[in-house]
Enzyme design. Structure first.
Site, mmCIF file in Angstrom:
data_model
loop_
_atom_site.group_PDB
_atom_site.id
_atom_site.type_symbol
_atom_site.label_atom_id
_atom_site.label_comp_id
_atom_site.label_asym_id
_atom_site.label_seq_id
_atom_site.Cartn_x
_atom_site.Cartn_y
_atom_site.Cartn_z
ATOM 1 N N ARG A 280 -4.357 -5.239 29.914
ATOM 2 C CA ARG A 280 -4.958 -5.227 28.708
ATOM 3 C C ARG A 280 -6.348 -5.660 28.684
ATOM 4 O O ARG A 280 -6.690 -6.558 29.482
ATOM 5 C CB ARG A 280 -4.010 -5.949 27.523
ATOM 6 N N THR B 234 -7.399 0.665 16.311
ATOM 7 C CA THR B 234 -6.822 -0.043 17.831
ATOM 8 C C THR B 234 -7.391 1.184 18.984
ATOM 9 O O THR B 234 -7.506 2.377 18.781
ATOM 10 C CB THR B 234 -5.391 0.003 17.932
ATOM 11 N N ASP B 235 -7.561 0.575 20.090
ATOM 12 C CA ASP B 235 -7.763 1.353 21.109
ATOM 13 C C ASP B 235 -6.590 2.321 21.795
ATOM 14 O O ASP B 235 -6.661 3.258 22.553
ATOM 15 C CB ASP B 235 -8.401 0.613 22.344
ATOM 16 N N GLU B 236 -5.224 1.699 21.094
ATOM 17 C CA GLU B 236 -4.226 2.452 21.553
ATOM 18 C C GLU B 236 -4.053 3.796 21.572
ATOM 19 O O GLU B 236 -3.384 4.575 22.090
ATOM 20 C CB GLU B 236 -2.834 1.559 21.310
ATOM 21 N N TYR C 8 3.760 3.412 17.086
ATOM 22 C CA TYR C 8 2.613 2.606 16.529
ATOM 23 C C TYR C 8 1.376 3.415 16.791
ATOM 24 O O TYR C 8 0.549 3.525 15.613
ATOM 25 C CB TYR C 8 2.440 1.172 17.140
ATOM 26 N N ARG D 271 9.299 -2.151 28.561
ATOM 27 C CA ARG D 271 9.198 -1.473 27.407
ATOM 28 C C ARG D 271 9.157 0.016 27.682
ATOM 29 O O ARG D 271 8.533 0.685 28.563
ATOM 30 C CB ARG D 271 7.989 -2.004 26.739
ATOM 31 N N LEU E 178 2.180 -10.799 22.930
ATOM 32 C CA LEU E 178 2.633 -11.558 24.135
ATOM 33 C C LEU E 178 2.126 -13.122 24.128
ATOM 34 O O LEU E 178 2.987 -13.965 24.757
ATOM 35 C CB LEU E 178 1.874 -10.811 25.285
ATOM 36 N N LYS F 19 -1.291 4.837 13.895
ATOM 37 C CA LYS F 19 -2.691 4.509 13.692
ATOM 38 C C LYS F 19 -3.556 6.015 13.926
ATOM 39 O O LYS F 19 -4.561 6.055 13.413
ATOM 40 C CB LYS F 19 -3.168 3.620 14.723
ATOM 41 N N TYR G 154 7.415 -7.706 30.705
ATOM 42 C CA TYR G 154 8.040 -6.829 31.037
ATOM 43 C C TYR G 154 7.829 -5.817 32.322
ATOM 44 O O TYR G 154 6.631 -5.948 32.661
ATOM 45 C CB TYR G 154 7.612 -5.599 29.947
ATOM 46 N N ILE H 117 0.744 -1.226 -0.049
ATOM 47 C CA ILE H 117 0.034 -0.133 -0.200
ATOM 48 C C ILE H 117 0.891 1.187 -0.034
ATOM 49 O O ILE H 117 0.388 2.343 -0.262
ATOM 50 C CB ILE H 117 -1.201 0.130 1.060
HETATM 51 P P1 NAD Z 1 -0.707 -8.378 11.573
HETATM 52 O O1 NAD Z 1 0.557 -7.690 11.809
HETATM 53 O O2 NAD Z 1 -0.951 -9.616 11.978
HETATM 54 O O3 NAD Z 1 -0.969 -8.238 10.014
HETATM 55 C C1 NAD Z 1 -0.964 -7.037 9.249
HETATM 56 C C2 NAD Z 1 -0.944 -7.607 7.688
HETATM 57 O O4 NAD Z 1 -0.621 -6.331 6.901
HETATM 58 C C3 NAD Z 1 0.181 -8.655 7.023
HETATM 59 O O5 NAD Z 1 -0.587 -9.469 6.649
HETATM 60 C C4 NAD Z 1 0.989 -7.791 6.303
HETATM 61 O O6 NAD Z 1 1.576 -8.535 5.515
HETATM 62 C C5 NAD Z 1 0.171 -6.654 5.993
HETATM 63 N N1 NAD Z 1 1.022 -5.385 5.572
HETATM 64 C C6 NAD Z 1 1.695 -4.879 6.490
HETATM 65 N N2 NAD Z 1 2.325 -3.723 5.668
HETATM 66 C C7 NAD Z 1 1.822 -3.617 4.447
HETATM 67 C C8 NAD Z 1 1.965 -2.901 3.394
HETATM 68 N N3 NAD Z 1 2.860 -1.896 3.325
HETATM 69 N N4 NAD Z 1 1.192 -3.077 2.192
HETATM 70 C C9 NAD Z 1 0.265 -4.088 2.224
HETATM 71 N N5 NAD Z 1 0.204 -5.019 3.155
HETATM 72 C C10 NAD Z 1 0.824 -4.654 4.301
HETATM 73 O O7 NAD Z 1 -1.868 -7.421 12.030
HETATM 74 P P2 NAD Z 1 -3.134 -7.554 12.964
HETATM 75 O O8 NAD Z 1 -2.726 -7.892 14.276
HETATM 76 O O9 NAD Z 1 -3.863 -8.780 12.128
HETATM 77 O O10 NAD Z 1 -3.727 -6.182 12.849
HETATM 78 C C11 NAD Z 1 -4.617 -5.739 11.479
HETATM 79 C C12 NAD Z 1 -5.294 -4.596 11.873
HETATM 80 O O11 NAD Z 1 -5.965 -4.685 13.012
HETATM 81 C C13 NAD Z 1 -3.973 -3.361 12.005
HETATM 82 O O12 NAD Z 1 -4.518 -2.264 11.234
HETATM 83 C C14 NAD Z 1 -4.091 -3.028 13.577
HETATM 84 O O13 NAD Z 1 -3.525 -1.986 13.814
HETATM 85 C C15 NAD Z 1 -5.426 -3.358 14.001
HETATM 86 N N6 NAD Z 1 -5.449 -3.818 15.442
HETATM 87 C C16 NAD Z 1 -4.956 -4.671 15.683
HETATM 88 C C17 NAD Z 1 -5.234 -5.256 17.105
HETATM 89 C C18 NAD Z 1 -4.496 -6.600 17.575
HETATM 90 O O14 NAD Z 1 -4.534 -7.067 18.846
HETATM 91 N N7 NAD Z 1 -3.816 -7.203 16.827
HETATM 92 C C19 NAD Z 1 -6.148 -4.705 18.008
HETATM 93 C C20 NAD Z 1 -6.761 -3.659 17.409
HETATM 94 C C21 NAD Z 1 -6.651 -3.421 16.056
HETATM 95 P P1 TYD Z 2 1.483 -7.046 23.198
HETATM 96 O O1 TYD Z 2 0.997 -8.356 22.798
HETATM 97 O O2 TYD Z 2 2.860 -6.707 22.346
HETATM 98 O O3 TYD Z 2 0.367 -5.963 22.557
HETATM 99 P P2 TYD Z 2 0.462 -4.359 22.851
HETATM 100 O O4 TYD Z 2 1.519 -3.861 23.449
HETATM 101 O O5 TYD Z 2 -0.227 -3.895 21.600
HETATM 102 O O6 TYD Z 2 -0.623 -4.283 23.963
HETATM 103 O O7 TYD Z 2 1.815 -6.852 24.476
HETATM 104 C C1 TYD Z 2 0.917 -7.057 25.467
HETATM 105 C C2 TYD Z 2 1.246 -6.609 26.648
HETATM 106 O O8 TYD Z 2 2.153 -7.880 27.221
HETATM 107 C C3 TYD Z 2 1.858 -5.500 27.123
HETATM 108 O O9 TYD Z 2 1.762 -4.821 28.153
HETATM 109 C C4 TYD Z 2 3.390 -5.726 26.560
HETATM 110 C C5 TYD Z 2 3.579 -6.922 27.417
HETATM 111 N N1 TYD Z 2 4.562 -7.971 26.872
HETATM 112 C C6 TYD Z 2 5.341 -8.749 27.767
HETATM 113 O O10 TYD Z 2 5.120 -8.551 28.825
HETATM 114 N N2 TYD Z 2 6.394 -9.373 27.291
HETATM 115 C C7 TYD Z 2 6.384 -9.560 25.782
HETATM 116 O O11 TYD Z 2 7.541 -10.339 25.290
HETATM 117 C C8 TYD Z 2 5.541 -9.113 25.072
HETATM 118 C C9 TYD Z 2 5.667 -9.384 23.400
HETATM 119 C C10 TYD Z 2 4.547 -8.213 25.480
#
Ligand code: NAD
Ligand code: TYD
Length: 351
Positions: free
Chosen positions: A221, A132-134, A157, A288, A197, A161, A214, A62
């Site tokens: 969370r 994301t809620d972040e 990050y 972190r 995590l 977002k 960490y 993208i």
């Molecule tokens: P992920 O990292 O598992 O997947 C991201 C996908 O995007 C991958 O398939 C990657 O190849 C693709 N991608 C990355 N850069 C790209 C680029 N430049 N062009 C095209 N494709 C690209 O992420 P996820 O955890 O599945 O999260 C998906 C979405 O949901 C994200 O926008 C994230 O911010 C949002 N989100 C995630 C969480 C969570 O807990 N994982 C929570 C809330 C919102």
């Molecule tokens: P993560 O899964 O990276 O999600 P996010 O930072 O987006 O919430 O981390 C979840 C929580 O776990 C966060 O408070 C950071 C902590 N964490 C650890 O304590 N050890 C780890 O190795 C990782 C990856 C995360």
């Protein structure tokens, strides 16, 4: 109704669950999965739907404005579900630029391409941005994030977002683009890359390696099973009000250390280990940088307006998640070989 729906990031964790749901539930839709296949993208996540007649994969970045514009010149698109992103906070701390390029510029490339194709004729069109809620920052011990909570992102990050959320809203207010946004809490479940995590800890427990916690493990969370998120996305895509934001969350807050202890007990039971074996691997490591203390979503709006509720209790969701990882050890082997080793070394060696 026939519709062409473009889903970005469909080879990633959440995206693959959304693709599966849409391909199976909407045989009349043409589903296009656009994904660059970064380290986080994995087509193995989609082997069960890859031959479906209503599914097509396009490998595209993208960030590549010309490629995106060419695609939108050739292919009429009715709906966009935008999930492609760089998604891991620790990577954003180590190297923020990819987050700026993909999450901000990549999103603007898609907004411009949609705007150029639709040319103000927005009937039946929708640009759905998954966030994301972040973006709301960090809570103290009390309170929740509401849709009206001011943005206060604190990691590269979440700042990237937040920036993309603002741009999506700006395209709605300025050009009338029919957008909708959701901000979801932490997801867990099958197919999550083991940098996050829960899958990282499962992988280390299975292999009797230290589980890095960490700081003091007191950060909180709000965890949601990924299929519940995919159901919410389906609902918002079809029924959400244009221009609106919906928070999605599990009402399921856990301190990291309590979550890991629960996970340890599940693993001990499933692997027939003596109770306490996995917990013995818990290792406190350097915190972190800028670690957000607590996230907690108030999901009343989506519940009241669209009737969405999480369906799984956490204990059940974690059991399912552990079962998936234990019975997909080859998936885990493949994604943790090669580049992952270098990542793990650089992220955890000096903690
Ligand atoms: P992920 O990292 O598992 O997947 C991201 C996908 O995007 C991958 O398939 C990657 O190849 C693709 N991608 C990355 N850069 C790209 C680029 N430049 N062009 C095209 N494709 C690209 O992420 P996820 O955890 O599945 O999260 C998906 C979405 O949901 C994200 O926008 C994230 O911010 C949002 N989100 C995630 C969480 C969570 O807990 N994982 C929570 C809330 C919102
Ligand atoms: P993560 O899964 O990276 O999600 P996010 O930072 O987006 O919430 O981390 C979840 C929580 O776990 C966060 O408070 C950071 C902590 N964490 C650890 O304590 N050890 C780890 O190795 C990782 C990856 C995360």
């Amino acid at each position: 109704m026939k519709r062409t729906v473009l889903i970005t990031g469909g080879a990633g964790f959440i995206g693959s669950h959304v693709i599966r749901l849409f391909v199976n539930k909407y045989p009349d839709y043409q589903i296009i999965n656009l994904d660059a296949l970064t380290y986080a993208g994995n087509l193995e996540n989609l082997t069960d739907v890859e031959k479906a007649p209503n599914y097509r994969f396009i490998r595209m970045d993208i960030r590549n404005k010309e490629a995106i514009n060419d695609l939108f010149d050739q292919q009429p698109i009715d709906g966009i579900l935008h999930l492609a992103a760089e998604s891991h906070v620790d990577r954003s701390i180590a190297e923020p630029m990819a987050f700026i390029e993909t999450n901000i510029i990549g999103t603007v490339n898609l907004l411009n391409a949609a705007r150029n194709q639709w040319k103000g004729n927005y009937e039946g069109k929708r640009f759905y941005h998954i966030s994301t809620d972040e973006v709301y920052g960090s809570l103290g011990e009390e309170g929740h994030f509401y849709e009206i909570t001011s943005y206060d992102p604190r990691s590269p990050y979440s700042a990237s977002k937040a920036s993309s959320d603002h741009l999506v809203r700006a395209y709605h207010h300025t050009y009338g683009l029919p957008i909708v946004i959701t901000n979801c809490s932490n997801n867990y479940g099958p197919n999550q890359f083991p940098e996050k995590l829960i899958p990282l800890s499962i992988h280390n427990m299975v292999n009797m390696k230290p589980i890095p916690i960490y700081g003091k493990g007191e950060n909180i969370r709000d965890w949601l099973y990924v299929e519940d998120h995919a159901r919410a996305i389906d609902l918002v895509f079809h029924k959400g009000m244009i221009g609106e934001t919906y928070n999605i969350g599990g009402h399921n807050e856990w301190k990291n250390i309590d979550l890991i202890r629960l996970l340890c007990s599940i693993l001990d039971r499933k692997l027939n280990r003596d109770s306490g074996t996995s917990a013995g691997l818990i290792t406190y490591v350097t915190d972190r940088a800028g670690h957000d203390l607590r996230y907690a979503i108030d999901a009343s709006k989506i519940r009241q307006e669209l009737g969405w509720e999480p369906s799984l209790q956490f204990a059940e969701g974690l059991e399912k998640t552990v079962d998936w990882y234990l019975s997909n050890s080859e998936w885990m082997e493949r994604v943790t070989s090669g580049e992952y080793q270098t990542y793990y070394e650089s992220m955890y060696r000096n903690r």
